[in-house]
Design an enzyme around this catalytic site. Structure first.
Site, short mmCIF file in Angstrom:
data_model
loop_
_atom_site.label_atom_id
_atom_site.label_comp_id
_atom_site.label_asym_id
_atom_site.label_seq_id
_atom_site.Cartn_x
_atom_site.Cartn_y
_atom_site.Cartn_z
N HIS A 19 -25.74 -40.62 -50.00
CA HIS A 19 -25.30 -41.22 -51.23
C HIS A 19 -25.88 -42.44 -51.71
CE1 HIS A 19 -22.86 -44.11 -48.41
NE2 HIS A 19 -22.88 -45.01 -49.65
N ASP A 21 -24.04 -37.18 -45.02
CA ASP A 21 -24.38 -38.09 -45.59
C ASP A 21 -25.62 -38.92 -45.16
OD1 ASP A 21 -24.26 -40.02 -47.62
OD2 ASP A 21 -22.26 -41.16 -46.77
N SER A 79 -24.22 -49.87 -47.06
CA SER A 79 -24.35 -48.18 -46.79
C SER A 79 -25.68 -47.99 -46.23
CB SER A 79 -24.00 -47.40 -48.00
OG SER A 79 -22.53 -47.42 -48.22
#
Length: 333
Positions: free
Chosen positions: A140, A181, A259
């Site tokens: 992402h 992811d 992230s």
């Protein structure tokens, strides 16, 4: 008179009576000594605690215990500081950039990333996988680049080499898998030696052990947050809606920009890839799916204290495949 005389003048004792009296006196003496020793020891401890001793004597036990506790805290702080110094060179800062116009060539593309009209659309983290310039991050974080067909999207990766020299390069997507992811970038580091992250295992983790997240929350580079492993075997949604099983739950803060960065243990070994935080969008009814409240950190911005990382055992299983074979056919756009 004889009776009174016998009262004031004790009669002579027999040898047997003398032995009994002597034995009794010895027992009394031993008891007395024991009581004196016990009382004396207690008095010393009490005097030490109350600081009633001679000012010129040794420091009290209380002060010694306090000094020892301070030493232990200092050693613990030194260990964490050393852990960060050893691990942070393996962490990279990723900027997701939209160019103002389509570049004509590689040189033009590099210049356009420096253009004031270039727009930074997001930031994230990653870590160095190997010395060849492969970077592991979340899908992402680079989703816009992965799905771009206009040629306007690019990723700028900021990193340091093994000698501590700062540099930045454009990151090229090698492969990605939205189901987990995960994504792999490749940067050109010819002439530089990198320091890959040390990989651990998530198989032997237990709730309560310390863990540390290193990343770039809100664009603040090389940020360390600390916490513990709060839970294991969690299930969180991936960007394409599928379930990522076995996720690590931690209270180490994971904010926007964290992230893709590593979650490490007390030895500096990567045990997970930071990816999500728990948040509530509006009110939930009892029938709502709780997984719908778990959003990637890039979307939510703020950490809730209930954060998640993809276990490193899952990462180790799929990243080599992405490096060798690229993006799975089903995920190609």
């Amino acid at each position: 008179m004889v009776v009174l005389g016998s009262i004031h003048a004790p009669s002579a004792l027999s040898p047997l009576q003398k032995m009994i009296v002597s034995s009794s006196d010895n027992k009394s003496l031993v008891l007395g000594r024991r009581r004196t020793i016990a009382f004396g020891s207690s008095a010393v401890v009490l005097a030490s605690l109350l600081n009633l001793h001679n000012p010129n004597s040794n420091p009290p036990l209380l002060h010694s215990a306090f000094a020892q506790q301070q030493d232990e805290l200092q050693q613990q702080e030194d260990r964490v500081a050393h852990l960060f110094q050893e691990s942070s060179p393996s962490v990279v800062f990723i900027k997701d950039i939209e160019l103002a116009k389509v570049p004509k060539g590689p040189e033009d593309r590099f210049m356009l990333t420096e253009d004031e009209n270039a727009k930074v659309e997001g930031t994230g983290s990653g870590f160095i996988w190997d010395k060849f310039g492969h970077i592991v991050t979340n899908y992402h974080v680079v989703a816009k680049l992965a799905t771009d067909r206009s040629g306007l999207q690019c990723c700028k990766v900021f990193l340091v080499d093994a000698g501590g020299n700062s540099l930045y390069r454009e990151g090229k997507i090698i492969g990605f898998d939205p189901s987990y992811d995960l994504a792999v970038l490749k940067v050109d580091v010819e002439g530089y030696e990198l320091k890959p992250a040390t990989l651990g295992t998530s198989r032997e983790l237990h709730v309560g052990q310390s863990c540390f997240a290193i990343g770039n929350p809100y664009g603040y580079e090389n940020t360390l947050t600390t916490g513990v492993v709060s839970g294991l075997g969690r299930e969180i949604p991936s960007p394409n809606g599928k379930a990522i099983r076995g996720a690590i739950q931690t209270d180490a803060d994971i904010n926007a920009g964290n992230s893709g960065g590593p979650l490490i243990d007390s030895y500096g070994h990567v045990i997970g890839v930071n990816t999500a935080t728990f948040t509530r969008k509006g009110s939930l009814s009892p029938n709502d799916d709780v997984r719908g409240c778990i959003l990637i950190a890039e979307r939510t911005g703020a950490s809730s204290g209930v954060n998640f990382a993809i276990p490193i055992d899952t990462v180790v299983q799929y990243i080599p495949i992405l490096i060798v074979y690229g993006t799975p056919y089903k995920d190609r756009f």
